[in-house]
Scaffold this motif. Structure first.
Motif, PDB file in Angstrom:
ATOM      1  N   VAL A 215      12.294   1.805 -21.891  1.00 53.21           N
ATOM      2  CA  VAL A 215      11.548   1.510 -23.099  1.00 53.21           C
ATOM      3  C   VAL A 215      10.421   0.536 -22.798  1.00 53.21           C
ATOM      4  O   VAL A 215       9.381   0.546 -23.434  1.00 53.21           O
ATOM      5  CB  VAL A 215      12.496   0.946 -24.179  1.00 53.21           C
ATOM      6  N   ARG A 216      10.622  -0.329 -21.781  1.00 49.85           N
ATOM      7  CA  ARG A 216       9.606  -1.306 -21.448  1.00 49.85           C
ATOM      8  C   ARG A 216       8.471  -0.640 -20.673  1.00 49.85           C
ATOM      9  O   ARG A 216       8.656   0.337 -19.957  1.00 49.85           O
ATOM     10  CB  ARG A 216      10.219  -2.425 -20.615  1.00 49.85           C
ATOM     11  N   ALA A 217       7.287  -1.232 -20.805  1.00 48.97           N
ATOM     12  CA  ALA A 217       6.121  -0.703 -20.096  1.00 48.97           C
ATOM     13  C   ALA A 217       6.282  -0.964 -18.597  1.00 48.97           C
ATOM     14  O   ALA A 217       6.557  -2.091 -18.184  1.00 48.97           O
ATOM     15  CB  ALA A 217       4.850  -1.358 -20.616  1.00 48.97           C
ATOM     16  N   PRO A 218       6.115   0.049 -17.731  1.00 51.24           N
ATOM     17  CA  PRO A 218       6.309  -0.123 -16.283  1.00 51.24           C
ATOM     18  C   PRO A 218       5.051  -0.689 -15.634  1.00 51.24           C
ATOM     19  O   PRO A 218       4.380  -0.010 -14.856  1.00 51.24           O
ATOM     20  CB  PRO A 218       6.601   1.306 -15.818  1.00 51.24           C
ATOM     21  N   TRP A 219       4.719  -1.926 -15.951  1.00 49.01           N
ATOM     22  CA  TRP A 219       3.455  -2.487 -15.476  1.00 49.01           C
ATOM     23  C   TRP A 219       3.416  -2.570 -13.954  1.00 49.01           C
ATOM     24  O   TRP A 219       2.356  -2.371 -13.352  1.00 49.01           O
ATOM     25  CB  TRP A 219       3.232  -3.859 -16.093  1.00 49.01           C
ATOM     26  N   MET A 220       4.514  -2.901 -13.323  1.00 54.67           N
ATOM     27  CA  MET A 220       4.532  -2.996 -11.866  1.00 54.67           C
ATOM     28  C   MET A 220       4.233  -1.643 -11.222  1.00 54.67           C
ATOM     29  O   MET A 220       3.435  -1.546 -10.285  1.00 54.67           O
ATOM     30  CB  MET A 220       5.894  -3.514 -11.385  1.00 54.67           C
ATOM     31  N   SER A 221       4.852  -0.581 -11.729  1.00 57.41           N
ATOM     32  CA  SER A 221       4.622   0.756 -11.176  1.00 57.41           C
ATOM     33  C   SER A 221       3.184   1.205 -11.412  1.00 57.41           C
ATOM     34  O   SER A 221       2.537   1.763 -10.519  1.00 57.41           O
ATOM     35  CB  SER A 221       5.594   1.755 -11.805  1.00 57.41           C
ATOM     36  N   VAL A 222       2.675   0.958 -12.610  1.00 54.55           N
ATOM     37  CA  VAL A 222       1.290   1.336 -12.912  1.00 54.55           C
ATOM     38  C   VAL A 222       0.323   0.555 -12.030  1.00 54.55           C
ATOM     39  O   VAL A 222      -0.668   1.105 -11.514  1.00 54.55           O
ATOM     40  CB  VAL A 222       0.983   1.109 -14.403  1.00 54.55           C
ATOM     41  N   GLY A 223       0.601  -0.740 -11.844  1.00 50.05           N
ATOM     42  CA  GLY A 223      -0.269  -1.539 -10.991  1.00 50.05           C
ATOM     43  C   GLY A 223      -0.286  -1.045  -9.554  1.00 50.05           C
ATOM     44  O   GLY A 223      -1.342  -1.013  -8.901  1.00 50.05           O
ATOM     45  N   MET A 224       0.867  -0.627  -9.041  1.00 48.94           N
ATOM     46  CA  MET A 224       0.929  -0.099  -7.681  1.00 48.94           C
ATOM     47  C   MET A 224       0.188   1.221  -7.569  1.00 48.94           C
ATOM     48  O   MET A 224      -0.487   1.494  -6.565  1.00 48.94           O
ATOM     49  CB  MET A 224       2.389   0.066  -7.256  1.00 48.94           C
ATOM     50  N   LEU A 225       0.280   2.048  -8.603  1.00 49.85           N
ATOM     51  CA  LEU A 225      -0.455   3.315  -8.598  1.00 49.85           C
ATOM     52  C   LEU A 225      -1.964   3.080  -8.630  1.00 49.85           C
ATOM     53  O   LEU A 225      -2.725   3.802  -7.969  1.00 49.85           O
ATOM     54  CB  LEU A 225      -0.021   4.168  -9.785  1.00 49.85           C
ATOM     55  N   VAL A 226      -2.396   2.090  -9.387  1.00 51.90           N
ATOM     56  CA  VAL A 226      -3.827   1.751  -9.409  1.00 51.90           C
ATOM     57  C   VAL A 226      -4.278   1.274  -8.032  1.00 51.90           C
ATOM     58  O   VAL A 226      -5.362   1.626  -7.546  1.00 51.90           O
ATOM     59  CB  VAL A 226      -4.102   0.680 -10.474  1.00 51.90           C
ATOM     60  N   LEU A 227      -3.442   0.475  -7.363  1.00 55.93           N
ATOM     61  CA  LEU A 227      -3.772   0.006  -6.015  1.00 55.93           C
ATOM     62  C   LEU A 227      -3.854   1.172  -5.037  1.00 55.93           C
ATOM     63  O   LEU A 227      -4.749   1.206  -4.169  1.00 55.93           O
ATOM     64  CB  LEU A 227      -2.712  -0.996  -5.556  1.00 55.93           C
ATOM     65  N   ILE A 228      -2.942   2.126  -5.146  1.00 56.23           N
ATOM     66  CA  ILE A 228      -3.000   3.329  -4.303  1.00 56.23           C
ATOM     67  C   ILE A 228      -4.284   4.096  -4.558  1.00 56.23           C
ATOM     68  O   ILE A 228      -4.955   4.555  -3.625  1.00 56.23           O
ATOM     69  CB  ILE A 228      -1.768   4.219  -4.567  1.00 56.23           C
ATOM     70  N   TRP A 229      -4.651   4.214  -5.822  1.00 63.98           N
ATOM     71  CA  TRP A 229      -5.877   4.940  -6.196  1.00 63.98           C
ATOM     72  C   TRP A 229      -7.095   4.307  -5.542  1.00 63.98           C
ATOM     73  O   TRP A 229      -7.908   4.992  -4.910  1.00 63.98           O
ATOM     74  CB  TRP A 229      -6.019   4.943  -7.713  1.00 63.98           C
ATOM     75  N   PHE A 230      -7.246   2.995  -5.674  1.00 68.55           N
ATOM     76  CA  PHE A 230      -8.415   2.312  -5.117  1.00 68.55           C
ATOM     77  C   PHE A 230      -8.413   2.353  -3.598  1.00 68.55           C
ATOM     78  O   PHE A 230      -9.483   2.456  -2.975  1.00 68.55           O
ATOM     79  CB  PHE A 230      -8.459   0.861  -5.609  1.00 68.55           C
ATOM     80  N   SER A 231      -7.257   2.273  -2.971  1.00 61.11           N
ATOM     81  CA  SER A 231      -7.190   2.278  -1.507  1.00 61.11           C
ATOM     82  C   SER A 231      -7.669   3.607  -0.936  1.00 61.11           C
ATOM     83  O   SER A 231      -8.519   3.642  -0.028  1.00 61.11           O
ATOM     84  CB  SER A 231      -5.753   1.985  -1.053  1.00 61.11           C
ATOM     85  N   PHE A 232      -7.147   4.703  -1.462  1.00 62.22           N
ATOM     86  CA  PHE A 232      -7.566   6.014  -0.965  1.00 62.22           C
ATOM     87  C   PHE A 232      -9.007   6.317  -1.362  1.00 62.22           C
ATOM     88  O   PHE A 232      -9.752   6.937  -0.588  1.00 62.22           O
ATOM     89  CB  PHE A 232      -6.625   7.098  -1.492  1.00 62.22           C
TER      90      PHE A 232
END
Length: 440
Positions: A215-232
């Motif tokens: 139910v809680r927002a997965p901010w850690m997972s979303v933040g890691m996905l954003v970091l993956i996006w910018f890295s690639f």
């Protein structure tokens, strides 16, 4: 709603979509691999006319139908958009690929927004599995990059043959899986058995969170996905493409090009190791809080990166992206159809937005036309998702999502095989090289 009636509708839709190849008498353009010296001016539409023509209207209408069908299964729809743009719209393959990236992004934005708001089980569980996306996304992007290189090396006839064999097999298995789900639903799948035992299908995703945490927002997972996006994305911009287009001056397919490309491998390994260590720490902490009584599921974390790498590799070879291939694989693994569609939509958004933004930064023209098509796909995807959601809630048949995935794959086989066969025949009659080629 009977199964044979639903299958008749899908068959009629397949015939209708395949007939689009006869609407226009334009010649099939030369493929990208046959025109290595492509400059930025090739991003423009060579048949552009002032005003809205019959081709634009036809492309918009057919793309709306394709987006609505693709949105239900969570697949990108690039296997439908590119043949529509080339056969009906008369565009060259490179322009169609750029437009398709924006169209897929538009549909994916609608899908992710809708699945973020919609929840399963009366709001107890979110549909997008961010943990699964974290494990899959780096290797999906790596696989697509490797597949693009193989696409340039393999002859067109081999690509078409591999596409037909692999996608046809996935389509058959997906439709068979949909028939099994349909049969279970018809026998009171959502109710109870005669013994009073629940027959509701469990969520088989091994990476999902506990119900209270979802139910809680997965901010850690979303933040890691954003970091993956910018890295690639940073690597893609530094490397450029095999036509010499990039933000820095680098020799196309030179030593620097391949060194930067190879950096994707340690990057994917780093992110995957980080994710697995984080998950292990969270699991150990949960076990300590529960006195070590937490039952741990069999470890299957490495299955998802391998699956994503394979899907991305084949998607890059076929030029359709990995979303259309990863969705049927997840369904075969037993992942719930709604979770599969939602999670694949999220992964498609990550990869397609990266491609679309890269095209913009590399000097793409006709931006407003691409954004218009993206807006059309956005609206059509919302409509398709709404219709599918209402049908599932009314009839209690999530198997509709499985049939939607099978429909998109079947249509892609018809359209892309027809287009590819014409391209191969034209190359053969022109005396062009039908063997393996250099990557640049």
């Amino acid at each position: 709603m009977k199964l044979h009636t639903f299958m008749k509708c899908l068959f009629l839709l397949t015939v209708l979509s395949s007939s689009t190849s006869f609407i226009s008498g334009v010649e099939t353009p030369t493929s990208i691999s046959q025109t290595p010296n492509v400059s930025r001016r090739h991003f423009t539409h060579k048949n552009t006319v002032e005003g809205i023509g019959i081709r634009s209207v036809a492309v918009a209408a057919l793309s709306s139908v394709a987006a609505a069908i693709s949105s239900a299964g969570g697949v990108g729809g690039g296997g439908l958009f590119i043949p529509i743009l080339t056969i009906v719209g008369g565009q060259d393959v490179k322009t169609a690929s750029t437009y398709s990236a924006f169209m897929v992004t538009g549909g994916a934005v609608a899908n992710v927004a809708a699945y973020t708001l919609w929840r399963s089980g009366g709001g107890a569980r979110r549909l997008i599995d961010y943990e699964m996306a974290l494990l899959c996304q780096p290797w999906l992007l790596l696989g697509v990059s490797c597949g693009v290189v193989l696409n340039a090396v393999f002859p067109e006839w081999l690509i078409m043959l591999l596409f037909v064999v692999f996608v046809a097999g996935c389509t058959f298995k997906t439709c068979r899986s949909g028939a099994v789900h349909w049969s279970l639903e018809s026998r009171g799948f959502r109710g109870e058995t005669e013994n009073g035992e629940s027959t509701k299908m469990p969520l088989l995703c091994a990476t999902g969170d506990q119900a209270g945490d979802e139910v809680r927002a997965p901010w850690m997972s979303v933040g890691m996905l954003v970091l993956i996006w910018f890295s690639f994305f940073a690597l893609y911009l530094l490397r450029g493409n095999r036509y010499g287009q990039g933000i820095i001056q680098i020799e196309a397919c030179g030593t620097g090009y391949w060194l930067i490309s190879s950096m994707q491998i340690p990057l994917a390994i780093f992110f995957t190791s980080w994710i697995l260590i984080r998950r292990s720490s969270a699991t150990a902490s949960t076990q300590q809080e529960n006195g070590g009584r937490t039952r741990r599921r069999p470890s299957s974390e490495l299955v998802f990166p391998i699956m994503a790498l394979l899907a991305g590799l084949l998607g890059g070879v076929f030029g359709i992206g990995g979303g259309m291939l990863i969705s049927p694989i997840l369904l075969q693994m037993g992942i719930e159809p709604q979770v599969t569609a939602a999670t694949c939509s999220f992964m498609v958004l990550v990869s397609s937005s990266m491609s679309a933004l890269q095209y913009l930064l590399l000097g793409m023209e006709q931006i407003y036309a691409a954004l218009t098509y993206a807006a059309i796909c956005f609206v059509a995807s919302l409509v398709g998702l709404t219709v599918i959601r209402k049908a599932i809630l009314k009839h209690g048949r999530p198997s509709i999502i499985v049939f939607s995935v099978g429909t998109v794959m079947a249509l892609s086989i018809v359209l892309m095989t027809s287009f590819g066969a014409l391209d191969v025949w034209r190359s053969y009659t022109a005396g062009q090289n039908m063997g393996f080629k250099k990557p640049c």
